[in-house]
Design a protein around this motif. Structure first.
Motif, PDB file in Angstrom:
ATOM      1  N   ALA A   1       0.835  -1.204   0.000  1.00 46.32           N
ATOM      2  CA  ALA A   1       0.000   0.000   0.000  1.00 46.32           C
ATOM      3  C   ALA A   1       0.865   1.249   0.000  1.00 46.32           C
ATOM      4  O   ALA A   1       0.584   2.225  -0.708  1.00 46.32           O
ATOM      5  N   ALA A   2       1.939   1.241   0.781  1.00 45.02           N
ATOM      6  CA  ALA A   2       2.847   2.389   0.822  1.00 45.02           C
ATOM      7  C   ALA A   2       3.532   2.580  -0.523  1.00 45.02           C
ATOM      8  O   ALA A   2       3.691   3.710  -1.003  1.00 45.02           O
ATOM      9  N   ALA A   3       3.934   1.489  -1.172  1.00 43.55           N
ATOM     10  CA  ALA A   3       4.580   1.573  -2.478  1.00 43.55           C
ATOM     11  C   ALA A   3       3.605   2.096  -3.526  1.00 43.55           C
ATOM     12  O   ALA A   3       3.967   2.915  -4.376  1.00 43.55           O
TER      13      ALA A   3
ATOM     14  N   ALA B   1       4.028   5.567  -5.619  1.00 39.64           N
ATOM     15  CA  ALA B   1       4.079   5.523  -7.080  1.00 39.64           C
ATOM     16  C   ALA B   1       3.065   6.463  -7.718  1.00 39.64           C
ATOM     17  O   ALA B   1       3.293   6.994  -8.800  1.00 39.64           O
ATOM     18  N   SER B   2       1.947   6.698  -7.047  1.00 39.02           N
ATOM     19  CA  SER B   2       0.921   7.567  -7.631  1.00 39.02           C
ATOM     20  C   SER B   2       1.212   9.039  -7.382  1.00 39.02           C
ATOM     21  O   SER B   2       0.521   9.900  -7.899  1.00 39.02           O
ATOM     22  N   GLY B   3       2.230   9.356  -6.645  1.00 35.26           N
ATOM     23  CA  GLY B   3       2.612  10.745  -6.400  1.00 35.26           C
ATOM     24  C   GLY B   3       1.820  11.325  -5.256  1.00 35.26           C
ATOM     25  O   GLY B   3       0.897  10.709  -4.725  1.00 35.26           O
ATOM     26  N   PRO B   4       2.177  12.570  -4.880  1.00 39.30           N
ATOM     27  CA  PRO B   4       1.473  13.185  -3.753  1.00 39.30           C
ATOM     28  C   PRO B   4       0.039  13.531  -4.131  1.00 39.30           C
ATOM     29  O   PRO B   4      -0.256  13.858  -5.275  1.00 39.30           O
TER      30      PRO B   4
END
Length: 147
Positions: free
Chosen positions: A106-108, A112-115
């Motif tokens: 979930a953190a990765a 990956a989707s950016g802020p």
């Protein structure tokens, strides 16, 4: 822990322990008895010794006679409660590993989707005062006084 089968009916825990002391430290020796107190013909010895000594003990006593009975010595199966506790601990460790992996995934994915975009700042919010219906005016438009 060793399982000893073929014990004489009159053997005591102490005698069983003495029989196995030449091979290492006997931490516990138990003759299994029935409700009437008679030996059921088997018992267990917890022998603290190096694996070669345990193997030598098994080889030395398996098939030998003791008070007219033929002994059979083998590593004991894990008792039920010990096995159950070990299985619970393994299952709990597996759940912790799965939860950690899910959290890392979930953190990765979030990284990956950016802020996430920040919400637009407004003047006048829903507390009253500025704009129709209590809606705020975006800051960029706050200074303009277009008709």
């Amino acid at each position: 822990r060793l399982h000893i089968d073929g014990l004489p009916s009159d053997v005591s825990d102490a005698e069983l322990a003495r029989r196995f002391t030449p091979f290492g430290e006997v931490r516990e020796a138990s003759v299994i008895r029935g409700a009437d107190g008679a030996c059921r013909g088997f018992g267990y010895v917890s022998l603290h010794a190096a694996p070669p000594e345990v193997a030598r003990c098994i080889k030395a006593y398996t098939g030998t006679r003791w008070r007219g009975k033929r002994l059979a010595v083998a590593p004991a199966s894990e008792d039920y409660m010990t096995r159950l506790k070990r299985e619970w601990e393994e299952a709990a460790e597996q759940r912790r590993a799965e939860e950690a992996a899910a959290g890392a995934a979930a953190a990765a994915a979030a990284a990956a989707s950016g802020p996430a975009p920040a919400p637009a700042a407004t003047v006048g919010g829903s507390g009253g005062g500025g704009g129709a219906g209590g809606e705020g005016v975006p800051l960029a438009d706050a200074g303009s006084s277009a008709p």
